[in-house]
Design a protein around this motif. Structure first.
Motif, PDB file in Angstrom:
ATOM      1  N   LEU A 289       0.842  -1.217   0.000  1.00  0.00           N
ATOM      2  CA  LEU A 289       0.000   0.000   0.000  1.00  0.00           C
ATOM      3  C   LEU A 289       0.862   1.247   0.000  1.00  0.00           C
ATOM      4  O   LEU A 289       0.545   2.238  -0.653  1.00  0.00           O
ATOM      5  CB  LEU A 289      -0.917   0.021   1.229  1.00  0.00           C
ATOM      6  N   ARG A 290       1.952   1.193   0.734  1.00  0.00           N
ATOM      7  CA  ARG A 290       2.859   2.357   0.765  1.00  0.00           C
ATOM      8  C   ARG A 290       3.530   2.552  -0.585  1.00  0.00           C
ATOM      9  O   ARG A 290       3.660   3.671  -1.071  1.00  0.00           O
ATOM     10  CB  ARG A 290       3.912   2.176   1.856  1.00  0.00           C
ATOM     11  N   LEU A 291       3.954   1.443  -1.196  1.00  0.00           N
ATOM     12  CA  LEU A 291       4.574   1.548  -2.531  1.00  0.00           C
ATOM     13  C   LEU A 291       3.576   2.114  -3.552  1.00  0.00           C
ATOM     14  O   LEU A 291       3.947   2.812  -4.486  1.00  0.00           O
ATOM     15  CB  LEU A 291       5.053   0.170  -3.012  1.00  0.00           C
ATOM     16  N   MET A 292       2.316   1.790  -3.354  1.00  0.00           N
ATOM     17  CA  MET A 292       1.280   2.276  -4.272  1.00  0.00           C
ATOM     18  C   MET A 292       0.913   3.744  -4.003  1.00  0.00           C
ATOM     19  O   MET A 292       0.166   4.337  -4.760  1.00  0.00           O
ATOM     20  CB  MET A 292       0.009   1.432  -4.116  1.00  0.00           C
ATOM     21  N   GLN A 293       1.399   4.267  -2.880  1.00  0.00           N
ATOM     22  CA  GLN A 293       1.045   5.624  -2.430  1.00  0.00           C
ATOM     23  C   GLN A 293      -0.451   5.808  -2.224  1.00  0.00           C
ATOM     24  O   GLN A 293      -1.042   6.804  -2.623  1.00  0.00           O
ATOM     25  CB  GLN A 293       1.583   6.677  -3.413  1.00  0.00           C
ATOM     26  N   ARG A 294      -1.044   4.768  -1.596  1.00  0.00           N
ATOM     27  CA  ARG A 294      -2.452   4.885  -1.238  1.00  0.00           C
ATOM     28  C   ARG A 294      -2.538   5.675   0.064  1.00  0.00           C
ATOM     29  O   ARG A 294      -1.570   5.763   0.813  1.00  0.00           O
ATOM     30  CB  ARG A 294      -3.070   3.485  -1.067  1.00  0.00           C
ATOM     31  N   ARG A 295      -3.696   6.265   0.343  1.00  0.00           N
ATOM     32  CA  ARG A 295      -3.782   7.200   1.471  1.00  0.00           C
ATOM     33  C   ARG A 295      -4.383   6.582   2.731  1.00  0.00           C
ATOM     34  O   ARG A 295      -5.134   7.219   3.456  1.00  0.00           O
ATOM     35  CB  ARG A 295      -4.615   8.407   1.046  1.00  0.00           C
ATOM     36  N   TYR A 296      -4.138   5.309   2.956  1.00  0.00           N
ATOM     37  CA  TYR A 296      -4.653   4.617   4.136  1.00  0.00           C
ATOM     38  C   TYR A 296      -3.787   3.394   4.330  1.00  0.00           C
ATOM     39  O   TYR A 296      -3.019   3.012   3.431  1.00  0.00           O
ATOM     40  CB  TYR A 296      -6.124   4.193   3.922  1.00  0.00           C
ATOM     41  N   ASN A 297      -3.927   2.779   5.488  1.00  0.00           N
ATOM     42  CA  ASN A 297      -3.238   1.505   5.682  1.00  0.00           C
ATOM     43  C   ASN A 297      -4.276   0.423   5.996  1.00  0.00           C
ATOM     44  O   ASN A 297      -5.477   0.719   6.064  1.00  0.00           O
ATOM     45  CB  ASN A 297      -2.156   1.621   6.761  1.00  0.00           C
ATOM     46  N   THR A 298      -3.805  -0.789   6.185  1.00  0.00           N
ATOM     47  CA  THR A 298      -4.755  -1.892   6.360  1.00  0.00           C
ATOM     48  C   THR A 298      -5.583  -1.736   7.638  1.00  0.00           C
ATOM     49  O   THR A 298      -6.744  -2.134   7.682  1.00  0.00           O
ATOM     50  CB  THR A 298      -4.015  -3.252   6.375  1.00  0.00           C
ATOM     51  N   ASP A 299      -4.979  -1.127   8.672  1.00  0.00           N
ATOM     52  CA  ASP A 299      -5.751  -0.927   9.916  1.00  0.00           C
ATOM     53  C   ASP A 299      -6.924   0.025   9.680  1.00  0.00           C
ATOM     54  O   ASP A 299      -8.034  -0.220  10.154  1.00  0.00           O
ATOM     55  CB  ASP A 299      -4.854  -0.348  11.027  1.00  0.00           C
ATOM     56  N   ASP A 300      -6.661   1.129   8.952  1.00  0.00           N
ATOM     57  CA  ASP A 300      -7.747   2.083   8.657  1.00  0.00           C
ATOM     58  C   ASP A 300      -8.866   1.376   7.887  1.00  0.00           C
ATOM     59  O   ASP A 300     -10.051   1.583   8.132  1.00  0.00           O
ATOM     60  CB  ASP A 300      -7.254   3.238   7.755  1.00  0.00           C
ATOM     61  N   TYR A 301      -8.439   0.558   6.923  1.00  0.00           N
ATOM     62  CA  TYR A 301      -9.425  -0.091   6.050  1.00  0.00           C
ATOM     63  C   TYR A 301     -10.303  -1.049   6.863  1.00  0.00           C
ATOM     64  O   TYR A 301     -11.521  -1.057   6.735  1.00  0.00           O
ATOM     65  CB  TYR A 301      -8.692  -0.843   4.934  1.00  0.00           C
TER      66      TYR A 301
END
Ligand code: SF4
Length: 461
Positions: A289-301
């Motif tokens: 997710l970080r490599l993709m530069q998404r604006r959340y992490n798995t915990d948020d999701y």
């Protein structure tokens, strides 16, 4: 004899909505629209850049057009045309290439549809894609569901995505115009309006309204002040739901960081907002997710999904996921698999990562072998089937409100419930384009059947 035009659309709902708008313009100029498999004078191909083999697909569709009529005028537009106009212009038989903005003004660029030796390119640079062009469409001819574009473009910088380059910065339709077009769609008999956009959750527009500050309103001493209010997706939905009528609104897809509690509460409390959300995850690995530069992490999701399930009974949750992103190891993939397996979601849309020019990810190390990408895709597709089946089985014995969409298809009518369960029942004309309460009795593969109870109205009392 009138001229004929045929359309072929690749990609997302937004593209389908936009093709409809282009189609309207042809109709207004006296053209008749025919099926793409028929002989037409003009063929318009609305392309997509997300499709894995955009170039191959585009060539095939052009060839099909020319097989039907070698003298036809061929226009290629859409996201792929915006990004690769030169490449497309070299395809044999293409007469004009129009960019993302030019496609809405096709008749300004093409005066007559005379076949050319060389194709013409009309494409504005991405930084000039600032104008909002409105569009809406239906997926069926029976005027049940309309896709209504309220937002375009995206300001995010996901490293795999070319959409911001193809569609420009985020921009939204003015709320007054949304309400006006929404009412028009309802007056045409549409029962379900699907709000679409590139990043709908990012909807943001200003609303001007005149506030009457004088409680004892008097014409002579009229005292008004203009107030500007910022309207986000929640406020827009509130405004739309104030319109009376028997309809349902569905939000097509929404980024997890933009789906807030206010919207969830609205869906929990108003039956006219679908109890279904499609929320892209893309990867269940923190690292990817970080490599993709998404604006959340798995915990948020995860927190969001449990909040949804907690607030909205039997909510339908769809998830987009990409496999084979550069650097995704077997362990990362298994993190995604296990994360999704354990979440109370209803289905997945699985995409296989493919390299796109002008993206950050194309430069990233750790390419995943193509065969391995396919294997991962397969595993998630099987998981998706399981999830859907489990979700559908949970509906047995429950009463769902289904909007039957299709005309008689082999003696059956089909439709979707608010929480996006597909339901099929023997065809009864009176139930088409109506909200019908159905008690679910069984699940057969990917569709439920049940007992029709009664027509219901979603009009808010
Ligand atoms: S949110 Fe990310 S994936 Fe979606 S359109 Fe914007 S950049 Fe692309």
């Amino acid at each position: 004899m009138s001229f004929t035009v045929a359309f072929h659309t690749l990609g997302c709902k937004l593209n389908f909505a936009e093709t409809s708008t282009i189609g309207e313009q042809f109709l207004q100029r006296g053209f008749s629209i025919v099926d793409y498999s028929e002989k037409a004078d003009v063929y318009v191909i609305n392309t997509c850049t997300v499709t894995e083999h955009a170039d191959k697909e585009c060539r095939q569709v052009v060839r099909r057009a020319l097989r039907n009529n070698p003298d036809a005028f061929v226009v290629v537009t859409g996201c792929y045309a915006q990004l690769q106009p030169e490449v497309i212009s070299k395809i044999d038989g293409v007469d004009a290439v129009l960019g993302s903005s030019e496609k809405f003004n096709l008749f300004n660029y093409i005066e007559n549809f005379q076949k050319k030796e060389l194709s013409c390119i009309y494409v504005s640079p991405t930084e000039e894609l600032n104008f909002f062009n409105s569009s809406h469409s239906t997926i069926a001819d029976d005027r049940t569901r309309a896709f209504f574009k309220v937002q375009d473009g995206c300001d995010y910088k996901c490293t795999f995505c070319t959409i911001p380059l193809a569609r420009g910065k985020s921009r939204s339709m003015n709320p007054d115009e949304v309400i006006q077009q929404f009412q028009e769609l309802l007056s045409h008999g549409y029962k379900e309006i699907v709000l679409t956009g590139v990043n709908v959750g990012d909807y943001s527009a200003l609303l001007n309204h005149n506030l009457d500050l004088n409680p004892d309103h008097d014409q002579e001493q009229d005292h008004e002040q203009e107030q500007i209010q910022e309207i986000d997706l929640y406020r827009l939905l509130k405004m739309m739901l104030e319109i009376e009528g028997d309809y349902r609104i569905r939000v097509s897809s929404i980024e997890p960081n933009l789906l807030n509690e206010e919207v969830l509460n609205l869906a929990a409390n108003d039956s006219r907002l679908a109890k279904h959300f499609h929320i892209p995850l893309q990867s269940g690995s923190y690292k990817v997710l970080r490599l993709m530069q998404r604006r959340y992490n798995t915990d948020d999701y995860k927190k969001l999904i449990y909040m949804l399930v907690d607030k909205i009974e039997d909510v339908g949750i769809g998830v987009d996921v990409i496999v084979g992103f550069p650097g995704e190891t077997e362990e990362d993939f298994l993190d995604t698999y296990n994360f999704l397996r354990d979440l109370p979601i209803s289905y997945l849309h699985v995409f296989t990562y493919s390299e796109r020019p002008n993206t950050k990810s194309i430069q990233m190390p750790g390419k995943v072998d193509v065969i391995e990408r396919k294997r991962r895709n397969n595993m998630l597709r099987i998981l998706s089937e399981k999830k859907r089946n489990e979700f559908y089985r949970r509906m047995i014995g429950k009463e769902l409100t289904v909007l039957f969409e299709h005309e008689n298809m082999d003696g059956f009518m089909k439709g979707f419930s608010s929480n996006y369960v597909r339901v099929k029942n023997p065809f009864i004309k009176e139930y088409i384009n109506k909200f019908v309460k159905v008690k679910i009795r069984e699940v057969d593969e990917n569709i439920c059947t049940g007992e029709l109870i009664e027509n219901v109205s979603l009009i808010k009392m």
